[in-house]
Design a protein around this motif. Structure first.
Motif, short mmCIF file in Angstrom:
data_model
loop_
_atom_site.label_atom_id
_atom_site.label_comp_id
_atom_site.label_asym_id
_atom_site.label_seq_id
_atom_site.Cartn_x
_atom_site.Cartn_y
_atom_site.Cartn_z
N ASP A 1 5.00 2.87 -6.69
CA ASP A 1 4.69 4.14 -6.06
C ASP A 1 3.80 3.98 -4.84
O ASP A 1 3.14 4.92 -4.45
CB ASP A 1 4.02 5.08 -7.06
N TYR A 2 3.75 2.83 -4.25
CA TYR A 2 2.90 2.64 -3.09
C TYR A 2 3.69 2.02 -1.94
O TYR A 2 4.64 1.30 -2.14
CB TYR A 2 1.67 1.78 -3.41
N GLN A 3 3.25 2.38 -0.74
CA GLN A 3 3.83 1.83 0.47
C GLN A 3 2.70 1.23 1.29
O GLN A 3 1.68 1.89 1.53
CB GLN A 3 4.53 2.92 1.28
N ILE A 4 2.86 0.01 1.73
CA ILE A 4 1.84 -0.65 2.53
C ILE A 4 2.10 -0.31 3.99
O ILE A 4 3.12 -0.70 4.55
CB ILE A 4 1.83 -2.16 2.28
N ILE A 5 1.17 0.42 4.57
CA ILE A 5 1.28 0.83 5.96
C ILE A 5 0.82 -0.29 6.88
O ILE A 5 1.47 -0.60 7.87
CB ILE A 5 0.45 2.12 6.22
N LYS A 6 -0.31 -0.90 6.53
CA LYS A 6 -0.85 -1.96 7.37
C LYS A 6 -1.43 -3.05 6.48
O LYS A 6 -2.14 -2.77 5.52
CB LYS A 6 -1.94 -1.39 8.28
N MET A 7 -1.12 -4.30 6.82
CA MET A 7 -1.62 -5.45 6.07
C MET A 7 -2.22 -6.46 7.05
O MET A 7 -1.53 -6.96 7.93
CB MET A 7 -0.47 -6.11 5.28
N GLU A 8 -3.51 -6.72 6.89
CA GLU A 8 -4.20 -7.70 7.71
C GLU A 8 -4.66 -8.83 6.82
O GLU A 8 -5.37 -8.61 5.84
CB GLU A 8 -5.42 -7.06 8.40
N ILE A 9 -4.26 -10.05 7.18
CA ILE A 9 -4.64 -11.21 6.39
C ILE A 9 -5.27 -12.23 7.33
O ILE A 9 -4.67 -12.63 8.34
CB ILE A 9 -3.43 -11.83 5.66
N ALA A 10 -6.49 -12.66 6.98
CA ALA A 10 -7.20 -13.67 7.77
C ALA A 10 -7.39 -14.91 6.90
O ALA A 10 -7.61 -14.81 5.71
CB ALA A 10 -8.56 -13.13 8.21
N LEU B 1 7.24 -7.79 -1.06
CA LEU B 1 8.38 -7.64 -1.96
C LEU B 1 8.13 -6.59 -3.04
O LEU B 1 9.07 -5.97 -3.52
CB LEU B 1 8.69 -8.98 -2.64
N ASN B 2 6.88 -6.40 -3.41
CA ASN B 2 6.56 -5.47 -4.49
C ASN B 2 6.20 -4.08 -4.01
O ASN B 2 6.00 -3.19 -4.82
CB ASN B 2 5.41 -6.03 -5.33
N SER B 3 6.14 -3.87 -2.71
CA SER B 3 5.83 -2.52 -2.21
C SER B 3 7.14 -1.77 -1.97
O SER B 3 8.21 -2.36 -1.89
CB SER B 3 5.01 -2.59 -0.93
N SER B 4 7.01 -0.45 -1.84
CA SER B 4 8.17 0.40 -1.66
C SER B 4 8.16 0.99 -0.25
O SER B 4 7.11 1.20 0.33
CB SER B 4 8.14 1.52 -2.70
N PHE B 5 9.34 1.27 0.30
CA PHE B 5 9.42 1.88 1.62
C PHE B 5 9.16 3.38 1.56
O PHE B 5 8.81 3.99 2.56
CB PHE B 5 10.78 1.62 2.26
N ASP B 6 9.36 3.97 0.41
CA ASP B 6 9.18 5.42 0.29
C ASP B 6 8.19 5.77 -0.81
O ASP B 6 8.36 6.75 -1.52
CB ASP B 6 10.52 6.10 0.05
N GLY B 7 7.15 4.96 -0.97
CA GLY B 7 6.15 5.21 -2.00
C GLY B 7 5.29 6.41 -1.70
O GLY B 7 5.08 6.78 -0.55
N LYS B 8 4.78 7.03 -2.76
CA LYS B 8 3.92 8.21 -2.60
C LYS B 8 2.57 7.83 -2.01
O LYS B 8 2.04 8.53 -1.16
CB LYS B 8 3.68 8.87 -3.95
N GLU B 9 2.00 6.76 -2.51
CA GLU B 9 0.68 6.31 -2.07
C GLU B 9 0.81 5.43 -0.84
O GLU B 9 1.48 4.40 -0.87
CB GLU B 9 -0.03 5.53 -3.18
#
Length: 158
Positions: A35-44, A59-67
């Motif tokens: 139920d989540y969608q990752i809008i922005k991911m920053e990895i350092a 791979l585990n996030s959704s394109f149309d997640g609520k969160e």
């Protein structure tokens, strides 16, 4: 007599089919729909480790997640000497992988911070290239373990 055996056999077959259709394996901590969608991911940090973690989370996030969530991960890899022999040669190394995760729910502004630490040790080989190969393999294993931990943590919180 023949009819009674057929009816009994029929009911027995129906019961066996009924019992077996409700059997199945399902992971408890794995949701059907993330139920989540990752809008922005920053990895350092280390780029190889970053790619492993980024791919697993994506791979585990959704394109149309609520969160809608934003996450930042800071990765630190440490290689320590664990053992030396009498001559002063290193015989064992320890690898530590630390990932600091900062999660933010964009809509509710909820911020969650957590550190994930995994450790492994390995013996030094007589051939230096073998030691480097083992270090690379263990680093990837640690990265995969931490990415699983992060995905489980996200699933439990969102």
């Amino acid at each position: 007599m023949f009819l009674k055996k057929n009816i009994t056999l029929f009911f027995l077959m129906v019961m066996i089919i009924f019992i077996h259709t409700s059997c199945g394996y399902k992971k408890i901590n794995q949701r059907e729909n993330n139920d989540y969608q990752i809008i922005k991911m920053e990895i350092a940090g280390d780029m190889r480790i970053s790619e492993v973690i980024k791919n697993e989370i994506s791979l585990n996030s959704s394109f149309d997640g609520k969160e809608k969530i934003r996450l930042a991960i800071n990765i630190k890899k440490e290689k320590n000497i664990l053992n030396k022999n009498i001559k002063g040669k290193i015989t064992k190394y320890g690898l530590t992988l630390n990932a600091s995760l900062l999660l933010e729910n964009i809509e509710s502004k909820k911020i969650v911070q957590r550190d994930f630490i995994r450790k492994m040790s390995y013996d030094v080989s007589k051939i230096h290239s073998d030691t480097l190969r083992v270090e690379k393999k263990y680093t990837r294993t640690l990265a995969e373990n931490i990415s699983e931990d992060i995905v489980n943590f996200i699933n439990l919180n969102f």
